[in-house]
Design a protein around this motif. Structure first.
Motif, PDB file in Angstrom:
ATOM      1  N   GLU A   1       1.294  13.114  -5.788  1.00  0.00           N
ATOM      2  CA  GLU A   1       1.471  14.030  -6.922  1.00  0.00           C
ATOM      3  C   GLU A   1       0.642  13.598  -8.136  1.00  0.00           C
ATOM      4  OE1 GLU A   1       5.565  14.632  -7.822  1.00  0.00           O
ATOM      5  OE2 GLU A   1       6.123  15.108  -5.749  1.00  0.00           O
ATOM      6  N   ASP A   2      -0.399  12.816  -7.876  1.00  0.00           N
ATOM      7  CA  ASP A   2      -1.313  12.364  -8.952  1.00  0.00           C
ATOM      8  C   ASP A   2      -0.561  11.728 -10.111  1.00  0.00           C
ATOM      9  OD1 ASP A   2      -3.490  13.325  -7.515  1.00  0.00           O
ATOM     10  OD2 ASP A   2      -3.399  15.307  -8.464  1.00  0.00           O
TER      11      ASP A   2
ATOM     12  N   SER B   1      10.886   7.073 -13.638  1.00  0.00           N
ATOM     13  CA  SER B   1      11.977   8.039 -13.540  1.00  0.00           C
ATOM     14  C   SER B   1      11.782   9.006 -12.384  1.00  0.00           C
ATOM     15  CB  SER B   1      12.089   8.833 -14.853  1.00  0.00           C
ATOM     16  OG  SER B   1      10.906   9.584 -15.094  1.00  0.00           O
ATOM     17  N   ALA B   2      10.526   9.194 -11.958  1.00  0.00           N
ATOM     18  CA  ALA B   2      10.253  10.113 -10.851  1.00  0.00           C
ATOM     19  C   ALA B   2      10.411   9.444  -9.499  1.00  0.00           C
ATOM     20  CB  ALA B   2       8.846  10.697 -10.981  1.00  0.00           C
ATOM     21  N   THR B   3      10.089   8.171  -9.409  1.00  0.00           N
ATOM     22  CA  THR B   3      10.121   7.465  -8.122  1.00  0.00           C
ATOM     23  C   THR B   3      11.325   6.553  -7.963  1.00  0.00           C
ATOM     24  OG1 THR B   3       8.796   5.633  -9.010  1.00  0.00           O
ATOM     25  CG2 THR B   3       7.601   7.491  -8.034  1.00  0.00           C
ATOM     26  N   PHE B   4      12.045   6.305  -9.066  1.00  0.00           N
ATOM     27  CA  PHE B   4      13.173   5.373  -9.069  1.00  0.00           C
ATOM     28  C   PHE B   4      12.751   3.973  -8.611  1.00  0.00           C
ATOM     29  CE2 PHE B   4      15.057   9.576  -8.483  1.00  0.00           C
ATOM     30  CZ  PHE B   4      15.956   9.612  -9.543  1.00  0.00           C
TER      31      PHE B   4
ATOM     32  N   ILE C   1       0.835  -1.204   0.000  1.00  0.00           N
ATOM     33  CA  ILE C   1       0.000   0.000   0.000  1.00  0.00           C
ATOM     34  C   ILE C   1       0.868   1.250   0.000  1.00  0.00           C
ATOM     35  CG2 ILE C   1      -1.682   1.327   1.340  1.00  0.00           C
ATOM     36  CD1 ILE C   1      -2.860  -1.316   2.285  1.00  0.00           C
ATOM     37  N   GLU C   2       1.936   1.211   0.801  1.00  0.00           N
ATOM     38  CA  GLU C   2       2.838   2.358   0.870  1.00  0.00           C
ATOM     39  C   GLU C   2       3.500   2.605  -0.482  1.00  0.00           C
ATOM     40  OE1 GLU C   2       6.974   3.698   3.145  1.00  0.00           O
ATOM     41  OE2 GLU C   2       5.870   1.902   3.790  1.00  0.00           O
ATOM     42  N   ARG C   3       3.972   1.537  -1.126  1.00  0.00           N
ATOM     43  CA  ARG C   3       4.605   1.669  -2.435  1.00  0.00           C
ATOM     44  C   ARG C   3       3.606   2.125  -3.497  1.00  0.00           C
ATOM     45  NH1 ARG C   3      10.010   2.232  -2.452  1.00  0.00           N
ATOM     46  NH2 ARG C   3      10.983   0.773  -0.985  1.00  0.00           N
ATOM     47  N   PHE C   4       2.384   1.601  -3.399  1.00  0.00           N
ATOM     48  CA  PHE C   4       1.348   1.972  -4.357  1.00  0.00           C
ATOM     49  C   PHE C   4       1.032   3.463  -4.260  1.00  0.00           C
ATOM     50  CE2 PHE C   4      -2.997   2.545  -5.790  1.00  0.00           C
ATOM     51  CZ  PHE C   4      -3.013   1.834  -6.974  1.00  0.00           C
ATOM     52  N   GLN C   5       0.864   3.934  -3.049  1.00  0.00           N
ATOM     53  CA  GLN C   5       0.589   5.352  -2.861  1.00  0.00           C
ATOM     54  C   GLN C   5       1.747   6.218  -3.345  1.00  0.00           C
ATOM     55  OE1 GLN C   5      -0.298   5.568   1.327  1.00  0.00           O
ATOM     56  NE2 GLN C   5      -2.484   5.152   1.020  1.00  0.00           N
ATOM     57  N   PHE C   6       2.978   5.772  -3.073  1.00  0.00           N
ATOM     58  CA  PHE C   6       4.157   6.531  -3.475  1.00  0.00           C
ATOM     59  C   PHE C   6       4.281   6.607  -4.990  1.00  0.00           C
ATOM     60  CE2 PHE C   6       8.792   6.467  -4.483  1.00  0.00           C
ATOM     61  CZ  PHE C   6       9.063   7.777  -4.124  1.00  0.00           C
TER      62      PHE C   6
ATOM     63  N   CYS D   1      11.247   0.631 -10.217  1.00  0.00           N
ATOM     64  CA  CYS D   1      11.012   0.045 -11.542  1.00  0.00           C
ATOM     65  C   CYS D   1       9.900  -0.996 -11.538  1.00  0.00           C
ATOM     66  CB  CYS D   1      12.305  -0.570 -12.072  1.00  0.00           C
ATOM     67  SG  CYS D   1      12.907  -1.969 -11.099  1.00  0.00           S
ATOM     68  N   TRP D   2       9.751  -1.731 -10.438  1.00  0.00           N
ATOM     69  CA  TRP D   2       8.855  -2.881 -10.461  1.00  0.00           C
ATOM     70  C   TRP D   2       7.396  -2.496 -10.577  1.00  0.00           C
ATOM     71  CZ3 TRP D   2      10.310  -7.547 -11.591  1.00  0.00           C
ATOM     72  CH2 TRP D   2      11.620  -7.949 -11.328  1.00  0.00           C
ATOM     73  N   MET D   3       6.919  -1.647  -9.685  1.00  0.00           N
ATOM     74  CA  MET D   3       5.479  -1.391  -9.634  1.00  0.00           C
ATOM     75  C   MET D   3       4.953  -0.691 -10.886  1.00  0.00           C
ATOM     76  SD  MET D   3       3.183  -0.056  -6.468  1.00  0.00           S
ATOM     77  CE  MET D   3       3.528  -1.606  -5.615  1.00  0.00           C
ATOM     78  N   PRO D   4       5.593   0.369 -11.415  1.00  0.00           N
ATOM     79  CA  PRO D   4       5.068   0.977 -12.646  1.00  0.00           C
ATOM     80  C   PRO D   4       5.073   0.024 -13.835  1.00  0.00           C
ATOM     81  CG  PRO D   4       6.591   2.464 -11.545  1.00  0.00           C
ATOM     82  CD  PRO D   4       6.710   1.149 -10.854  1.00  0.00           C
ATOM     83  N   LEU D   5       6.159  -0.754 -13.980  1.00  0.00           N
ATOM     84  CA  LEU D   5       6.232  -1.670 -15.112  1.00  0.00           C
ATOM     85  C   LEU D   5       5.220  -2.801 -14.990  1.00  0.00           C
ATOM     86  CD1 LEU D   5      10.093  -1.906 -15.673  1.00  0.00           C
ATOM     87  CD2 LEU D   5       8.420  -0.560 -16.950  1.00  0.00           C
TER      88      LEU D   5
END
Length: 249
Positions: free
Chosen positions: A28-29, A210-213, A18-23, A215-219
Motif C-alpha cells: 500500500e506504498d 497504527s496501520a500495521t500494528f 524481508i516479509e516484515r519490511f514489505q508489510f 511498533c518495532w520496524m517503523p520506530l
C-alpha cells in the motif's frame, strides 16, 4: 550439522525481516508516509534554523552591546529588557507547550481561521531556537578582546562594519561547536510536531504503526533516519571546523 543449523536460522531471520519490511513499507506504498515526513521535517528545520540564526544574532548583539557598554543609552536598555524577557520566557517553558500555544492560541488570534501547521511549526521552532542561539552568540562576542572593537572603531569602521567584518567572524569560530549542537537539537525537537497533527517524520512512522500494528520496524526506521541526518550534520561541521583551523594557519 551445527553450521547448517546456524545458516538455516540466519536465512529464516532474513526471510522474516524481508516479509516484515514489505508489510510495513512496501504494501500500500506506506513508505510514502516516511518520505513525506522526512521532507516536512527538513523543511521545518531549515526555515526554523534561518529564523533562529537571524533572531539569535540580533538578540545576541543587543545583549552583548548592553553588557559591554559602561553607560548604555535608553534605547539600548529598553531593547535589552525586551530581549531578556524573551529569553526568560522561551528558555523557561517547554517547546511543546510553545507549539500548542502558537497553534491553538496565537496564530488563530492573528490570522482568521488559523495558519497552516507548517507555518506554525516553523515559527515556533525558529523563535525557540533563536533564544538559545542568542546566548551562544552573546558568549562568543563577549569572548572577543574588547581591544579589537576599539581598534576597529579607531580605524574609522562603523559599529555595523566592526561587527560584520571583525567581531562576528571570530565569535562564530569560537561558538561553532555550540551552534552545531543547537542545530542538531532543533532537528530532533521537530519530532513533536505530531501534537498539532503535522505530518513530520515521526508522525509518518506513527501512521504506519497504527496501520500495521507493528511498533518495532517503523520506530526503528524513524530512529535510524534521524541518526543518519545527525551523523551527516556532525560530519559537515567537523569538516567546516577543520577548514577554519587550516585558514587560521
Amino acid at each position: 550439522m551445527k553450521n547448517l543449523f546456524v545458516v538455516n536460522k540466519i536465512r529464516e531471520l532474513i526471510e522474516i525481516f524481508i516479509e516484515r519490511f514489505q508489510f510495513n513499507f512496501i504494501e500500500e506504498d506506506r513508505y510514502i508516509h516516511i518520505v513525506k515526513g522526512l521532507f516536512n521535517t527538513l523543511e521545518v528545520t531549515v526555515f526554523a534554523l534561518i529564523i533562529g540564526v537571524v533572531l539569535g544574532v540580533l538578540v545576541g548583539i543587543i545583549r552583548s552591546s548592553h553588557d559591554k557598554s559602561d553607560r548604555p543609552g535608553r534605547a539600548l536598555r529598553i531593547l535589552n529588557r525586551i530581549c531578556s524577557l524573551y529569553l526568560t520566557v522561551i528558555r523557561g517553558t517547554p517547546v511543546m507547550i510553545q507549539l500548542l500555544i502558537m497553534y491553538f492560541g496565537v496564530m488563530p488570534a492573528l490570522m482568521h481561521g488559523g495558519a497552516s501547521k507548517l507555518l506554525v511549526a516553523i515559527l515556533t521552532f525558529g523563535i525557540n531556537s533563536g533564544a538559545y542561539v542568542a546566548e551562544i552568540i552573546r558568549s562568543g562576542i563577549m569572548s572577543i578582546d574588547p581591544g579589537q572593537s576599539e581598534a576597529s572603531r579607531s580605524l574609522g569602521l562603523s559599529f555595523y562594519q566592526s561587527m560584520r567584518y571583525i567581531i562576528l567572524p571570530q565569535a562564530f569560530k569560537n561558538v561553532l561547536p555550540a551552534l552545531a549542537n543547537e542545530f542538531i537539537t532543533l532537528l530532533k525537537e521537530t519530532s513533536i510536531c505530531g501534537y498539532i497533527g503535522f505530518a513530520d517524520l515521526t508522525r509518518g512512522g506513527d501512521i504506519i504503526r497504527s496501520a500495521t500494528f507493528s511498533c518495532w520496524m517503523p520506530l526503528i526506521a524513524v530512529a535510524l533516519i534521524y541518526l543518519a541526518m545527525v551523523m551527516i550534520i556532525s560530519t559537515l561541521i567537523r569538516k567546516l571546523e577543520r577548514r577554519m583551523r587550516i585558514n587560521e594557519r
